[in-house]
Design a protein around this motif. Structure first.
Motif, PDB file in Angstrom:
ATOM      1  N   THR A 142       0.806  -1.226   0.000  1.00  0.00           N
ATOM      2  CA  THR A 142       0.000   0.000   0.000  1.00  0.00           C
ATOM      3  C   THR A 142       0.840   1.278   0.000  1.00  0.00           C
ATOM      4  O   THR A 142       0.311   2.364   0.225  1.00  0.00           O
ATOM      5  N   ASP A 143       2.157   1.154  -0.277  1.00  0.00           N
ATOM      6  CA  ASP A 143       3.029   2.324  -0.165  1.00  0.00           C
ATOM      7  C   ASP A 143       3.410   2.913  -1.528  1.00  0.00           C
ATOM      8  O   ASP A 143       4.340   3.721  -1.616  1.00  0.00           O
ATOM      9  N   ASN A 144       2.693   2.519  -2.574  1.00  0.00           N
ATOM     10  CA  ASN A 144       2.949   3.054  -3.926  1.00  0.00           C
ATOM     11  C   ASN A 144       4.403   2.845  -4.367  1.00  0.00           C
ATOM     12  O   ASN A 144       4.968   3.687  -5.074  1.00  0.00           O
ATOM     13  N   SER A 145       4.986   1.719  -3.974  1.00  0.00           N
ATOM     14  CA  SER A 145       6.404   1.487  -4.256  1.00  0.00           C
ATOM     15  C   SER A 145       6.634   0.690  -5.537  1.00  0.00           C
ATOM     16  O   SER A 145       7.790   0.480  -5.925  1.00  0.00           O
ATOM     17  N   ILE A 146       5.572   0.246  -6.210  1.00  0.00           N
ATOM     18  CA  ILE A 146       5.751  -0.525  -7.447  1.00  0.00           C
ATOM     19  C   ILE A 146       5.831   0.483  -8.600  1.00  0.00           C
ATOM     20  O   ILE A 146       4.823   0.928  -9.141  1.00  0.00           O
ATOM     21  N   VAL A 147       7.054   0.841  -8.950  1.00  0.00           N
ATOM     22  CA  VAL A 147       7.269   1.928  -9.917  1.00  0.00           C
ATOM     23  C   VAL A 147       8.084   1.475 -11.131  1.00  0.00           C
ATOM     24  O   VAL A 147       8.345   2.265 -12.033  1.00  0.00           O
ATOM     25  N   GLY A 148       8.477   0.200 -11.171  1.00  0.00           N
ATOM     26  CA  GLY A 148       9.288  -0.302 -12.273  1.00  0.00           C
ATOM     27  C   GLY A 148       8.647  -1.506 -12.926  1.00  0.00           C
ATOM     28  O   GLY A 148       7.735  -2.123 -12.375  1.00  0.00           O
ATOM     29  N   LEU A 149       9.131  -1.840 -14.114  1.00  0.00           N
ATOM     30  CA  LEU A 149       8.616  -3.016 -14.811  1.00  0.00           C
ATOM     31  C   LEU A 149       9.692  -3.624 -15.698  1.00  0.00           C
ATOM     32  O   LEU A 149      10.691  -2.988 -16.029  1.00  0.00           O
ATOM     33  N   ARG A 150       9.450  -4.855 -16.061  1.00  0.00           N
ATOM     34  CA  ARG A 150      10.268  -5.552 -17.066  1.00  0.00           C
ATOM     35  C   ARG A 150       9.310  -6.273 -18.013  1.00  0.00           C
ATOM     36  O   ARG A 150       8.377  -6.941 -17.576  1.00  0.00           O
ATOM     37  N   ALA A 151       9.561  -6.132 -19.312  1.00  0.00           N
ATOM     38  CA  ALA A 151       8.703  -6.747 -20.316  1.00  0.00           C
ATOM     39  C   ALA A 151       8.957  -8.249 -20.388  1.00  0.00           C
ATOM     40  O   ALA A 151      10.102  -8.697 -20.297  1.00  0.00           O
ATOM     41  N   PRO A 152       7.911  -9.059 -20.566  1.00  0.00           N
ATOM     42  CA  PRO A 152       8.128 -10.495 -20.779  1.00  0.00           C
ATOM     43  C   PRO A 152       9.025 -10.747 -21.980  1.00  0.00           C
ATOM     44  O   PRO A 152       8.946 -10.055 -23.004  1.00  0.00           O
ATOM     45  N   TYR A 153       9.895 -11.726 -21.823  1.00  0.00           N
ATOM     46  CA  TYR A 153      10.852 -12.121 -22.860  1.00  0.00           C
ATOM     47  C   TYR A 153      11.798 -10.982 -23.254  1.00  0.00           C
ATOM     48  O   TYR A 153      12.483 -11.072 -24.267  1.00  0.00           O
ATOM     49  N   LEU A 154      11.840  -9.924 -22.438  1.00  0.00           N
ATOM     50  CA  LEU A 154      12.625  -8.718 -22.742  1.00  0.00           C
ATOM     51  C   LEU A 154      12.233  -8.128 -24.104  1.00  0.00           C
ATOM     52  O   LEU A 154      13.065  -7.512 -24.776  1.00  0.00           O
ATOM     53  N   ARG A 155      10.957  -8.291 -24.476  1.00  0.00           N
ATOM     54  CA  ARG A 155      10.489  -7.753 -25.758  1.00  0.00           C
ATOM     55  C   ARG A 155       9.993  -6.331 -25.532  1.00  0.00           C
ATOM     56  O   ARG A 155       8.915  -6.105 -24.973  1.00  0.00           O
ATOM     57  N   VAL A 156      10.790  -5.385 -25.964  1.00  0.00           N
ATOM     58  CA  VAL A 156      10.505  -3.968 -25.744  1.00  0.00           C
ATOM     59  C   VAL A 156       9.325  -3.559 -26.636  1.00  0.00           C
ATOM     60  O   VAL A 156       9.237  -3.968 -27.800  1.00  0.00           O
ATOM     61  N   GLY A 157       8.439  -2.729 -26.090  1.00  0.00           N
ATOM     62  CA  GLY A 157       7.208  -2.360 -26.787  1.00  0.00           C
ATOM     63  C   GLY A 157       7.226  -1.004 -27.447  1.00  0.00           C
ATOM     64  O   GLY A 157       6.163  -0.443 -27.729  1.00  0.00           O
ATOM     65  N   GLY A 158       8.413  -0.465 -27.686  1.00  0.00           N
ATOM     66  CA  GLY A 158       8.507   0.799 -28.411  1.00  0.00           C
ATOM     67  C   GLY A 158       7.811   1.949 -27.719  1.00  0.00           C
ATOM     68  O   GLY A 158       7.638   1.964 -26.496  1.00  0.00           O
ATOM     69  N   ASN A 159       7.380   2.923 -28.514  1.00  0.00           N
ATOM     70  CA  ASN A 159       6.755   4.126 -27.949  1.00  0.00           C
ATOM     71  C   ASN A 159       5.473   3.801 -27.196  1.00  0.00           C
ATOM     72  O   ASN A 159       5.118   4.493 -26.237  1.00  0.00           O
ATOM     73  N   HIS A 160       4.754   2.754 -27.612  1.00  0.00           N
ATOM     74  CA  HIS A 160       3.514   2.397 -26.918  1.00  0.00           C
ATOM     75  C   HIS A 160       3.784   2.017 -25.464  1.00  0.00           C
ATOM     76  O   HIS A 160       3.077   2.456 -24.552  1.00  0.00           O
ATOM     77  N   GLN A 161       4.794   1.195 -25.251  1.00  0.00           N
ATOM     78  CA  GLN A 161       5.116   0.782 -23.878  1.00  0.00           C
ATOM     79  C   GLN A 161       5.476   1.981 -23.017  1.00  0.00           C
ATOM     80  O   GLN A 161       4.964   2.129 -21.895  1.00  0.00           O
ATOM     81  N   PHE A 162       6.324   2.847 -23.522  1.00  0.00           N
ATOM     82  CA  PHE A 162       6.837   3.923 -22.687  1.00  0.00           C
ATOM     83  C   PHE A 162       5.829   5.060 -22.532  1.00  0.00           C
ATOM     84  O   PHE A 162       5.831   5.772 -21.520  1.00  0.00           O
ATOM     85  N   THR A 163       4.957   5.234 -23.511  1.00  0.00           N
ATOM     86  CA  THR A 163       3.842   6.173 -23.342  1.00  0.00           C
ATOM     87  C   THR A 163       2.934   5.702 -22.217  1.00  0.00           C
ATOM     88  O   THR A 163       2.498   6.496 -21.370  1.00  0.00           O
ATOM     89  N   MET A 164       2.634   4.399 -22.201  1.00  0.00           N
ATOM     90  CA  MET A 164       1.849   3.842 -21.100  1.00  0.00           C
ATOM     91  C   MET A 164       2.521   4.111 -19.767  1.00  0.00           C
ATOM     92  O   MET A 164       1.865   4.485 -18.782  1.00  0.00           O
TER      93      MET A 164
END
Length: 237
Positions: free
Chosen positions: A85-107
């Protein structure tokens, strides 16, 4: 238990704090009681999607909404079922390290994620420090048909520097690097793994002290006790 053995509260950093790790959590088969326990002990929890959907092209081509459902959705599930409940989930990693381009980072901008750790930097000396995507990436888009971001974005990249898999670079022939430790297929013994860790530590420390990321799937250590023993011996040194 693997995590209890590694994080035994005896292994401490020079500042006296226990060593910590980041756990990238996807929903399927996850024990949220264990996630809550690791968070309570001070480890970082990051998002790794709800479905970990098969088919790498899905992640490369996913829309902004697809990424939001998977990553922000996973964060909501973790917060609810692990009671974070401390809003500490601020990072992510894409499955299979498949980067999602501008769509991923816009999200990520829209959903308040501060950093990604999915982009691999090719093996180079010196290795790279984490960087922001306000400016052009300081390395080429590395990997097979990767979809890297192409515009300015208010997101940090905790870049995955490829590791030098050679035991002794003074005599071994050049080899391609590996981003995940468990993808370094030439590691065949505990001694070899220890030498690999030591070489890469000094490669980072002696050049520019860029953070040395050691990225594993837990099963690799659990299924290879010799590697686990070598890893813990190296950490304890």
């Amino acid at each position: 238990d693997l995590y209890a053995e590694i994080f035994n509260k005896q292994r401490r950093n020079p500042n006296g704090c226990d060593i910590k790790a980041t756990f990238h959590v996807s929903h399927k088969y996850t024990n949220y009681t264990a996630v809550q326990s690791m968070h309570r002990l001070g480890h970082e929890i990051a998002s790794h999607s709800i479905t970990h959907r098969e088919g790498e092209s899905f992640w490369s081509d996913a829309t902004v909404d697809d990424w939001a459902q998977e990553m922000a959705g996973a964060r909501l599930i973790i917060e609810k079922f692990a009671n974070i409940t401390d809003n500490s989930i601020v990072g992510l990693r894409a499955p299979y390290l498949r980067v999602g381009g501008n769509h991923q980072f816009t999200m990520m901008e829209e959903q308040g994620f501060l950093y990604d750790s999915s982009i691999t930097a090719p093996l180079q000396n010196p290795p790279l420090w984490p960087y922001t995507l306000y400016f052009k990436m300081p390395h080429k888009c590395h990997g097979n048909l990767q979809n890297c971001p192409t515009r300015s974005l208010a997101v940090w990249e905790i870049v995955m520097n490829e590791l030098d898999r050679r035991e002794d670079p003074t005599v071994d022939e050049d080899l391609p690097g590996c981003a995940m430790v468990d993808s370094c297929s030439n590691i065949l013994s505990g001694d070899q793994f220890y030498n690999f860790l030591t070489h890469n530590f000094y490669r980072h420390f002696d050049q520019n002290r860029a953070p040395l990321g050691l990225f594993f799937h837990a099963a690799w250590l659990k299924n290879n006790p010799e590697y686990l023993d070598a890893f813990l011996y190296w950490v304890d040194e």
